[in-house]
Design an enzyme around this catalytic site. Structure first.
Site, PDB file in Angstrom:
ATOM      1  N   MET A 116       0.828  -1.215   0.000  1.00  0.00           N
ATOM      2  CA  MET A 116       0.000   0.000   0.000  1.00  0.00           C
ATOM      3  C   MET A 116       0.859   1.260   0.000  1.00  0.00           C
ATOM      4  SD  MET A 116      -3.308  -0.172   2.399  1.00  0.00           S
ATOM      5  CE  MET A 116      -4.684  -1.274   2.097  1.00  0.00           C
ATOM      6  N   HIS A 433      -6.718   1.121   7.657  1.00  0.00           N
ATOM      7  CA  HIS A 433      -5.846   0.970   8.826  1.00  0.00           C
ATOM      8  C   HIS A 433      -6.323  -0.193   9.695  1.00  0.00           C
ATOM      9  CE1 HIS A 433      -4.988   5.624   8.624  1.00  0.00           C
ATOM     10  NE2 HIS A 433      -4.389   4.959   7.653  1.00  0.00           N
ATOM     11  N   THR A 479       1.022   3.258  10.216  1.00  0.00           N
ATOM     12  CA  THR A 479       2.173   2.633   9.539  1.00  0.00           C
ATOM     13  C   THR A 479       3.489   2.849  10.280  1.00  0.00           C
ATOM     14  OG1 THR A 479       1.014   2.969   7.470  1.00  0.00           O
ATOM     15  CG2 THR A 479       3.341   2.428   7.311  1.00  0.00           C
TER      16      THR A 479
HETATM   17  P1  FAD Z   1       1.226  -3.605   2.813  1.00  0.00           P
HETATM   18  O1  FAD Z   1       1.793  -2.298   2.477  1.00  0.00           O
HETATM   19  O2  FAD Z   1      -0.202  -3.835   2.562  1.00  0.00           O
HETATM   20  O3  FAD Z   1       2.061  -4.707   2.044  1.00  0.00           O
HETATM   21  C1  FAD Z   1       1.773  -6.074   2.168  1.00  0.00           C
HETATM   22  C2  FAD Z   1       2.203  -6.771   0.894  1.00  0.00           C
HETATM   23  O4  FAD Z   1       2.204  -8.180   1.131  1.00  0.00           O
HETATM   24  C3  FAD Z   1       1.255  -6.549  -0.285  1.00  0.00           C
HETATM   25  O5  FAD Z   1       1.943  -5.956  -1.364  1.00  0.00           O
HETATM   26  C4  FAD Z   1       0.756  -7.946  -0.629  1.00  0.00           C
HETATM   27  O6  FAD Z   1       0.593  -8.185  -2.006  1.00  0.00           O
HETATM   28  C5  FAD Z   1       1.833  -8.839  -0.053  1.00  0.00           C
HETATM   29  N1  FAD Z   1       1.336 -10.189   0.266  1.00  0.00           N
HETATM   30  C6  FAD Z   1       0.204 -10.510   0.930  1.00  0.00           C
HETATM   31  N2  FAD Z   1       0.101 -11.846   1.057  1.00  0.00           N
HETATM   32  C7  FAD Z   1       1.176 -12.383   0.442  1.00  0.00           C
HETATM   33  C8  FAD Z   1       1.624 -13.729   0.235  1.00  0.00           C
HETATM   34  N3  FAD Z   1       0.959 -14.767   0.751  1.00  0.00           N
HETATM   35  N4  FAD Z   1       2.763 -13.909  -0.467  1.00  0.00           N
HETATM   36  C9  FAD Z   1       3.466 -12.847  -0.966  1.00  0.00           C
HETATM   37  N5  FAD Z   1       3.087 -11.555  -0.774  1.00  0.00           N
HETATM   38  C10 FAD Z   1       1.963 -11.336  -0.073  1.00  0.00           C
HETATM   39  N6  FAD Z   1      -0.941   4.732   6.457  1.00  0.00           N
HETATM   40  C11 FAD Z   1      -0.453   5.699   7.275  1.00  0.00           C
HETATM   41  O7  FAD Z   1       0.073   5.388   8.345  1.00  0.00           O
HETATM   42  N7  FAD Z   1      -0.514   7.005   6.916  1.00  0.00           N
HETATM   43  C12 FAD Z   1      -1.116   7.426   5.769  1.00  0.00           C
HETATM   44  O8  FAD Z   1      -1.157   8.613   5.483  1.00  0.00           O
HETATM   45  C13 FAD Z   1      -1.667   6.426   4.905  1.00  0.00           C
HETATM   46  N8  FAD Z   1      -2.277   6.774   3.763  1.00  0.00           N
HETATM   47  C14 FAD Z   1      -2.717   5.815   2.909  1.00  0.00           C
HETATM   48  C15 FAD Z   1      -3.297   6.213   1.716  1.00  0.00           C
HETATM   49  C16 FAD Z   1      -3.650   5.261   0.767  1.00  0.00           C
HETATM   50  C17 FAD Z   1      -4.266   5.707  -0.533  1.00  0.00           C
HETATM   51  C18 FAD Z   1      -3.410   3.891   1.028  1.00  0.00           C
HETATM   52  C19 FAD Z   1      -3.729   2.849  -0.001  1.00  0.00           C
HETATM   53  C20 FAD Z   1      -2.870   3.488   2.253  1.00  0.00           C
HETATM   54  C21 FAD Z   1      -2.533   4.440   3.215  1.00  0.00           C
HETATM   55  N9  FAD Z   1      -1.989   4.092   4.444  1.00  0.00           N
HETATM   56  C22 FAD Z   1      -1.525   5.063   5.287  1.00  0.00           C
HETATM   57  C23 FAD Z   1      -1.874   2.689   4.866  1.00  0.00           C
HETATM   58  C24 FAD Z   1      -0.439   2.195   4.670  1.00  0.00           C
HETATM   59  O9  FAD Z   1      -0.089   2.239   3.329  1.00  0.00           O
HETATM   60  C25 FAD Z   1      -0.348   0.791   5.245  1.00  0.00           C
HETATM   61  O10 FAD Z   1      -0.583   0.913   6.643  1.00  0.00           O
HETATM   62  C26 FAD Z   1       1.028   0.165   5.044  1.00  0.00           C
HETATM   63  O11 FAD Z   1       1.377   0.086   3.705  1.00  0.00           O
HETATM   64  C27 FAD Z   1       1.025  -1.250   5.642  1.00  0.00           C
HETATM   65  O12 FAD Z   1       2.290  -1.794   5.440  1.00  0.00           O
HETATM   66  P2  FAD Z   1       2.527  -3.371   5.385  1.00  0.00           P
HETATM   67  O13 FAD Z   1       3.930  -3.561   4.902  1.00  0.00           O
HETATM   68  O14 FAD Z   1       2.164  -3.973   6.684  1.00  0.00           O
HETATM   69  O15 FAD Z   1       1.466  -3.940   4.338  1.00  0.00           O
END
Ligand code: FAD
Length: 499
Positions: A116, A433, A479
């Site tokens: 994301m 979130h 995040t």
């Molecule tokens: P993600 O970024 O969701 O990444 C997880 C990845 O794991 C994905 O790419 C997925 O494809 C991959 N995956 C899943 N299952 C598997 C599998 N079995 N095998 C291989 N790969 C897999 N947060 C904030 O704190 N502040 C903000 O201002 C904010 N604004 C946002 C605005 C938008 C438009 C969006 C879309 C999100 C926003 N967020 C914000 C949320 C933030 O982007 C997420 O909280 C953050 O990216 C989460 O990080 P993560 O690494 O845990 O998961």
């Protein structure tokens, strides 16, 4: 692809990237393989697509989700139906003619390199009061400092203008009384690099990874299952997203950072099913509104030409009113824009500066709010199909009512709501979130999935990360907190591997 690695990282979002960066920095000789279910979107590894020109950005965003056949929209709605935000797709398509707070109809996810954070808006506030994970104590603050360093967070994203200073002053008059300096109204801490121009360069996963050398990222590859025995994960089954071809990689340790819905999905698929798995699902009810500022003449009036732009590009500043108990159990973002990123009838012709006035509230945490996984049906990635059970409690509804009422009263000092843009609650899941589904706990009592180092209870070498690990009811964007927890986890994992 290597068939034998030190650490497998599942998911290439900011949390997976944090594991990779921290492991590499502490022990550069470790081999790290990162698998990502979705495609690479840009040349840079997981760059934030908001840095691209509008046309390229739209193209990349379409490519990220075209396979779903779903409509995306900046406002979360299209043709009277729910739509996901560009770069994300809905867990299930739903018509929300009924109660849009039940079952989390707006729940969405991304599947691409960068997760994301290839699409995010970079707000990185520090949690306060009961948002904090008390049992982590000072270790959390140290890790949070490292998180803001990794994400390149700054309070100076936008050049201060006369208008932004005036707005800050007005809000300070209303909100600052009784608050310590760090919880007063202030520019939002944003993950970006100021450019001296109107918009900064937004951080993505490329920012976190830096010059990471020994990391292999394999896109379009789904980790289908972790193979384990006696509390040790010894291998993982990987499958080509499009080819379906599978192969096995031997591992010394695994970090699953696959978001709050798919991290429990992978554990479930692997037969790792602690009682708390998928439970305590916790979204942040989101309320939005838009105001025309009462003072005129500073911001350029929005004109028809701007309507074709990505409206997030029209930002000129973001202010933060921090969560502060007991009087203000909310997180508020005040975004200054030429026109507005939410649908505001009449905004395009109104010649007054606009702010969007948005608020997240906390949610009462209950085990029955949960994501469940099927033992028979599979999703598009070949993983157990999920279903979400979710609703608001009486207390949640009271908190939301209070949040809206206060917004109306407090907005009085700033401007006038556009007709039809009084505070309104978005469908559940809109915040993006989601938390709690693989929550951290202090003891192995069945109410949590992992220990304070994010290691799954009962496992020696299985770590998890992401917003799902956060056990508290937060209102602030999560995040940076999730990145901080991954910093702690990666430190623990490195020490174990080096021993
Ligand atoms: P993600 O970024 O969701 O990444 C997880 C990845 O794991 C994905 O790419 C997925 O494809 C991959 N995956 C899943 N299952 C598997 C599998 N079995 N095998 C291989 N790969 C897999 N947060 C904030 O704190 N502040 C903000 O201002 C904010 N604004 C946002 C605005 C938008 C438009 C969006 C879309 C999100 C926003 N967020 C914000 C949320 C933030 O982007 C997420 O909280 C953050 O990216 C989460 O990080 P993560 O690494 O845990 O998961």
């Amino acid at each position: 692809m290597d068939t034998d690695v030190d650490v497998l990282v599942v998911g290439s979002g900011p949390v997976g990237a944090t594991f990779a960066r921290e492991l590499h920095e502490a022990a550069p000789h470790l081999t790290i393989l990162m698998v990502e279910a979705g495609p690479r979107l840009t040349d840079g590894v997981g760059a934030n697509v908001r840095n691209l020109d509008l046309e390229d950005r739209r193209c990349v965003q379409r490519r990220a989700t075209a396979w779903t056949g779903q409509t995306t929209s900046d406002t979360g709605r299209a043709d009277g139906h729910l739509a996901s935000r560009p770069g994300t797709f809905l867990v299930r398509t739903a018509d929300v003619s009924g109660d849009d707070q039940t079952g989390m109809p707006a729940a969405a996810m991304s599947a691409n390199v960068g997760g994301m954070a290839a699409h995010w808006t970079c707000a990185c506030p520090r949690p306060g009061g009961s948002e904090r994970i008390a049992f982590l104590g000072a270790a959390f603050d140290k890790a949070f400092d490292r998180a803001i360093d990794l994400l390149n967070v700054t309070n100076a994203a936008f050049p201060a203008t006369e208008a932004s200073q005036r707005l800050l002053q007005k809000l300070s008059t209303v909100f600052d009384r009784g608050r310590p300096p760090d919880r007063r109204v202030q520019p939002m801490p944003l993950a970006c690099t100021p450019t001296g121009q109107s918009l900064p360069h937004w951080s993505g996963v490329d920012t976190i990874l830096g010059q990471q050398q020994r990391l292999t990222i394999v896109p379009d590859t789904v980790c289908r299952r972790l193979l384990h025995r006696d509390g040790l994960v010894y291998a993982a089954l990987l499958a080509g997203r499009h080819t379906g071809e599978t192969h096995t990689v031997q591992v010394r340790a695994v970090a699953v950072a696959a978001d709050a819905l798919r991290t429990p999905q992978l554990l479930w698929a692997s037969g790792i099913r602690p009682p708390a798995l998928g439970k305590h699902l916790n979204d942040q009810p989101q309320i939005v509104s838009a105001l025309a500022l009462r003072e005129n003449g500073v911001t350029t009036p929005p004109g028809p030409a701007r309507e074709t732009a990505d409206r997030r590009d029209l930002l000129t500043g973001v202010l933060w009113i921090p969560f502060h108990e007991p009087d203000f159990p909310f997180h508020t973002q005040v975004m200054q824009v030429g026109t507005t990123p939410i649908d505001v009838p009449g905004a395009a012709v109104l010649d007054r500066p606009v702010v969007t006035w948005g608020r997240f509230t906390t949610k009462e945490i209950r085990p029955e709010d949960r994501v469940e996984f099927s033992d028979t049906d599979l999703d598009d990635f070949g993983m157990p199909r999920m279903s979400i059970h979710y609703g608001l409690t009486e207390r949640d509804r009271a908190t939301i009512t209070r949040a809206k009422r206060d917004m109306v009263a407090q907005a009085e000092a700033v401007g006038d709501f556009f007709p039809g843009s009084q505070p309104r609650l978005l469908p559940a899941g809109s915040s993006l979130h989601y938390q709690g589904t693989v929550r951290m706990g202090q003891s192995h009592d069945g109410a949590s999935v992992c220990d304070p180092h994010s290691r799954v209870w009962g496992f020696h070498n299985l770590y998890i990360g992401g917003n799902g690990v956060i056990p508290t009811a937060t209102a602030c964007n999560p995040t940076a907190t999730a990145v901080a927890l991954a910093v702690i986890a990666a430190g623990h994992l490195t020490a174990k591997l080096e021993r």
